[in-house]
Design an enzyme around this catalytic site. Structure first.
Site, PDB file in Angstrom:
ATOM      1  N   GLY A  83      -6.690   8.486  15.353  1.00 12.52           N
ATOM      2  CA  GLY A  83      -6.193   9.621  14.567  1.00 12.52           C
ATOM      3  C   GLY A  83      -4.689   9.791  14.609  1.00 12.52           C
ATOM      4  N   LYS A 103       0.865  -1.189   0.000  1.00 13.08           N
ATOM      5  CA  LYS A 103       0.000   0.000   0.000  1.00 13.08           C
ATOM      6  C   LYS A 103       0.895   1.229   0.000  1.00 13.08           C
ATOM      7  CE  LYS A 103      -3.070   1.709   3.380  1.00 13.08           C
ATOM      8  NZ  LYS A 103      -4.349   1.645   4.085  1.00 13.08           N
TER       9      LYS A 103
HETATM   10  N1  LIG Z   1      -5.347   4.454  12.634  1.00  8.86           N
HETATM   11  C1  LIG Z   1      -5.583   4.279  11.375  1.00  8.86           C
HETATM   12  O1  LIG Z   1      -5.626   3.157  10.886  1.00  8.86           O
HETATM   13  C2  LIG Z   1      -5.878   5.464  10.505  1.00  8.86           C
HETATM   14  C3  LIG Z   1      -6.414   5.264   9.222  1.00  8.86           C
HETATM   15  C4  LIG Z   1      -6.733   6.378   8.465  1.00  8.86           C
HETATM   16  C5  LIG Z   1      -6.483   7.654   8.929  1.00  8.86           C
HETATM   17  N2  LIG Z   1      -5.926   7.816  10.169  1.00  8.86           N
HETATM   18  C6  LIG Z   1      -5.673   9.153  10.694  1.00  8.86           C
HETATM   19  O2  LIG Z   1      -6.911   9.636  11.176  1.00  8.86           O
HETATM   20  C7  LIG Z   1      -6.936  11.050  11.069  1.00  8.86           C
HETATM   21  C8  LIG Z   1      -8.199  11.481  10.343  1.00  8.86           C
HETATM   22  O3  LIG Z   1      -8.181  10.980   9.003  1.00  8.86           O
HETATM   23  P1  LIG Z   1      -9.444  11.193   8.037  1.00  8.86           P
HETATM   24  O4  LIG Z   1      -9.047  10.620   6.722  1.00  8.86           O
HETATM   25  O5  LIG Z   1     -10.697  10.713   8.665  1.00  8.86           O
HETATM   26  O6  LIG Z   1      -9.450  12.786   7.936  1.00  8.86           O
HETATM   27  P2  LIG Z   1     -10.685  13.767   7.678  1.00  8.86           P
HETATM   28  O7  LIG Z   1     -10.086  15.099   7.382  1.00  8.86           O
HETATM   29  O8  LIG Z   1     -11.615  13.175   6.686  1.00  8.86           O
HETATM   30  O9  LIG Z   1     -11.415  13.810   9.086  1.00  8.86           O
HETATM   31  C9  LIG Z   1     -10.891  14.446  10.221  1.00  8.86           C
HETATM   32  C10 LIG Z   1     -12.054  15.128  10.902  1.00  8.86           C
HETATM   33  O10 LIG Z   1     -11.637  15.577  12.185  1.00  8.86           O
HETATM   34  C11 LIG Z   1     -12.250  16.834  12.394  1.00  8.86           C
HETATM   35  N3  LIG Z   1     -11.521  17.526  13.461  1.00  8.86           N
HETATM   36  C12 LIG Z   1     -10.338  18.152  13.401  1.00  8.86           C
HETATM   37  N4  LIG Z   1      -9.978  18.604  14.621  1.00  8.86           N
HETATM   38  C13 LIG Z   1     -10.969  18.244  15.474  1.00  8.86           C
HETATM   39  C14 LIG Z   1     -11.183  18.426  16.865  1.00  8.86           C
HETATM   40  N5  LIG Z   1     -10.287  19.039  17.633  1.00  8.86           N
HETATM   41  N6  LIG Z   1     -12.326  17.934  17.403  1.00  8.86           N
HETATM   42  C15 LIG Z   1     -13.249  17.302  16.633  1.00  8.86           C
HETATM   43  N7  LIG Z   1     -13.096  17.107  15.302  1.00  8.86           N
HETATM   44  C16 LIG Z   1     -11.963  17.557  14.733  1.00  8.86           C
HETATM   45  C17 LIG Z   1     -12.202  17.510  11.034  1.00  8.86           C
HETATM   46  O11 LIG Z   1     -13.111  18.575  10.943  1.00  8.86           O
HETATM   47  C18 LIG Z   1     -12.558  16.347  10.128  1.00  8.86           C
HETATM   48  O12 LIG Z   1     -13.945  16.228   9.914  1.00  8.86           O
HETATM   49  C19 LIG Z   1      -5.626  11.435  10.392  1.00  8.86           C
HETATM   50  O13 LIG Z   1      -4.670  11.801  11.368  1.00  8.86           O
HETATM   51  C20 LIG Z   1      -5.202  10.171   9.693  1.00  8.86           C
HETATM   52  O14 LIG Z   1      -3.824  10.119   9.458  1.00  8.86           O
HETATM   53  C21 LIG Z   1      -5.633   6.754  10.970  1.00  8.86           C
END
Ligand SMILES: NC(=O)c1ccc[n+]([C@@H]2O[C@H](COP(=O)([O-])OP(=O)(O)OC[C@H]3O[C@@H](n4cnc5c(N)ncnc54)[C@H](O)[C@@H]3O)[C@@H](O)[C@H]2O)c1
Length: 315
Positions: free
Chosen positions: A213, A67
């Site tokens: 996150g 990936k």
């Molecule tokens: N653990 C895993 O397997 C995994 C997989 C995918 C993504 N991630 C991580 O998860 C995070 C989010 O990814 P995504 O693709 O969903 O992004 P995204 O931008 O689609 O969603 C993030 C959301 O968080 C919200 N947000 C930001 N700050 C906030 C706060 N303080 N309180 C509440 N909401 C808040 C934003 O408005 C947004 O809607 C990233 O850091 C990404 O790297 C982790």
């Protein structure tokens, strides 16, 4: 000449439902814990100040995959996805390429599924209510998977009210603020990890936290004082201790290897842990290539059965 399908995100999400994703993800954690599936460490390629690229290989059940995926936290503000990329699936016996699959859909299914598996394994049996903090792409899929696993009602919290409302409307849940979401039985955080969204003073005995996150160095969703209140679990120690939520605790000297159990070890019974009503469980998900393999295996099988439309290209 090699001919392979190029499978779109839409085709993936039409073919694989959350229940299938949960079942396959659970099996992936088990197979990895038994040493049947292989996964070298994820490679990060920083792209400052924007984010990073990750290369994630895995092998199991006759398949191998790579990936190639991003995390560009600033993309939300630009109206672009934080996570994007492709998965290349190959035959593990011949090395032949078998498929190229859009990766955000795979990521969303396996990320949401991991949150649900963690709740099934680590939450109290009677836990039902859900709080989602961060209702973007992967927060939404976490909520969908938890709903498919029988959890809810839920509270959806996001700094973008429209994101919280869209998710709440879809699942028949409600919009709330961050503190309301953090008060639920099962709390899932999927924010960019710029500031803590789980504070120690808000937690109560019996909760389960799935913190998704913070999947790279420097991100944090949980106050250190809150981590110290929890019984700690992760998807994979090397990844979580270097780039996950737990890395912050490791750097601060309050978390070490002996404090943390890998989810797969609970699933296969090699850990002695049993839950008490009073403890708060915290699952640190950093996202594993074996989870991607689980979903891609299901996608490839579906394509071979003729259950999925995809253009075929000659390489
Ligand atoms: N653990 C895993 O397997 C995994 C997989 C995918 C993504 N991630 C991580 O998860 C995070 C989010 O990814 P995504 O693709 O969903 O992004 P995204 O931008 O689609 O969603 C993030 C959301 O968080 C919200 N947000 C930001 N700050 C906030 C706060 N303080 N309180 C509440 N909401 C808040 C934003 O408005 C947004 O809607 C990233 O850091 C990404 O790297 C982790």
């Amino acid at each position: 000449m090699t001919e392979i399908p190029v499978i779109s995100g839409r085709a993936v999400l039409e073919a694989i439902d959350p229940r299938t994703a949960i079942e396959r993800t659970r099996e992936a954690f088990e197979r990895y814990a038994r040493g049947v599936w292989e996964m070298p460490a994820k490679v990060y390629l920083d792209s400052p100040p924007y984010g990073d690229f990750r290369a994630m290989p895995a092998r199991g059940d006759g398949l191998a995959l790579l990936k190639w995926v991003t995390s560009f936290p600033g993309n939300s503000a630009k109206g672009l996805p934080v996570v994007r990329g492709e998965v290349l699936v190959s035959d593990a016996e011949t090395g032949e390429e078998l498929a190229v699959i859009e990766c955000s859909s795979v990521t969303s299914l396996r990320t949401g599924a991991a949150a649900a598996v963690s709740a099934q394994v680590l939450a109290l049996d009677e836990a039902r209510s859900v709080g989602i903090v961060g209702c973007g792409v992967n927060g939404t899929w976490s909520a969908r998977c938890l709903a498919a696993a029988g959890y809810g009602d839920g509270v959806c919290a996001d700094v973008r009210p429209e994101a919280a409302s869209a998710l709440a409307d879809e699942l028949g849940w409600r919009v709330g603020d961050r503190a309301e979401a953090v008060a639920q039985d099962v709390v899932v955080t999927v924010t960019p990890g710029i500031e803590p969204v789980i504070l120690a003073g808000e937690l109560r005995p019996g909760q389960h936290l799935a913190v998704l996150g913070a999947d790279a160095h420097g991100k944090q969703e949980v106050e250190l004082d809150a981590i110290e209140l929890c019984t700690l679990f992760c998807d994979e120690w090397e990844q979580a201790s270097a780039g996950g939520e737990l890395a912050n605790g490791v750097e601060a000297g309050v978390v070490s290897r002996g404090d943390v159990t890998q989810l797969g070890d609970v699933l296969i019974g090699s850990s002695q842990w049993t839950r008490s009503d009073a403890e708060i469980t915290l699952f640190d998900s950093t996202g594993l290539a074996i989870q991607d393999l689980a979903i891609c295996q299901a996608i490839y099988e579906r394509w071979r059965e003729g259950g999925l439309e995809a253009p075929v290209v000659s390489l």
